[in-house]
Design an enzyme around this catalytic site. Structure first.
Site: not given
Ligand code: DGL
Length: 264
Positions: A8-9, A71, A150, A182, A184
């Protein structure tokens, strides 16, 4: 014993890792969070594809048998380009969420929320239409949701007012199903549900993604048959302390021993 690779990012993909660990407790997991380059949600397709390839190459060095792109932004931009170019199966989070949403929707109106990148890519929309061309899709980017989560702002007036504004087109479209597109957003479920109402089904694809991972491993005869609990390793490209401190919220438990890798 080979592992399941997840990237993931940053920290958000732990919502997916958590579900994979719950459904496949005997599997070894290697998680990579690209914390040096987060967020992906505001970056271009080209950049997200490049980062994703680098992350996959890192995971392949860790001897993984399958890679899950946790992600949504990377799944939207990169998966269509990369999925058949590596020697292990690569699965993303879009298709499992789409399947569940199309199945759940009675009135064939589905909402999709995600980062700017995910919404711009129109990948969700394309996949929904492929499955059922009659579905009307309403999509909205909610860029402030990631920093809110976050920072631990998952309730209160500020979040509520921003969420109301982002979700207005979704609420007005009369959707009965909304994909939380997403990593989050599952943490904002109570806020989103409160605004859209109980009659709207919120789809958090983590469970379906984990089920898909299990299905692929079973069909390729790659499931770990040992009865011992799997080992879980966590790598990041920057700031392991920050990752650890947020992990509790995303994973539901402490994640100690997060290792920093310098060259992904
Ligand atoms: N993990 C990213 C997503 O699910 C969200 C956080 C980011 O923008 O890197 O799109």
């Amino acid at each position: 014993m080979k592992s399941i690779g997840i990237f993931d990012s940053g920290v958000g993909g732990l919502t997916v890792a958590r579900e994979i660990i719950r459904q496949l407790p005997n599997e070894n997991i290697v998680y990579f969070g690209d914390t040096a380059r987060v967020p992906y949600g505001i970056k271009s397709r080209e950049t997200v594809v490049r980062f994703s390839i680098e992350n996959i190459l890192f995971l392949l060095k860790q001897d993984v048998k399958l890679i899950c792109v946790a992600c949504n932004t990377a799944s939207s931009f990169a998966l269509p380009v990369i999925k058949n170019n590596f020697r292990v199966p690569i699965i993303g989070v879009i298709t499992p969420g789409v399947r569940e949403a199309v199945y759940a929707s009675q009135n064939k109106r589905i909402g999709v929320i995600g980062t700017k990148g995910t919404i711009k890519s129109r990948t969700y929309e394309t996949e929904i239409k492929q499955l059922d061309p009659k579905v009307k899709v309403t999509a909205a980017a909610c860029p402030l949701f990631v920093p809110f989560v976050e920072e631990g702002w998952t309730s209160g007036d500020v979040v509520l007012s921003v969420a109301r504004s982002y979700l207005k087109p979704i609420a007005e479209a009369g959707v009965d199903t909304v994909i939380l597109g997403c990593t989050h957003y599952p943490l904002l479920k109570p806020v989103i549900q409160g605004i859209l109402g109980k009659q709207v089904t919120l789809i958090d694809s983590a469970k379906q993604v984990a089920f898909e991972v299990k299905k692929i491993l079973a069909s390729e005869d790659m499931l770990n048959r040992s009865r011992r609990s799997g080992k879980h390793k966590f790598y990041v490209s920057d700031n392991p302390e920050w990752f650890s401190s947020l992990a509790q919220r995303f994973m539901g438990r402490k994640v100690a021993d997060v290792r920093k890798v310098v060259n992904v």
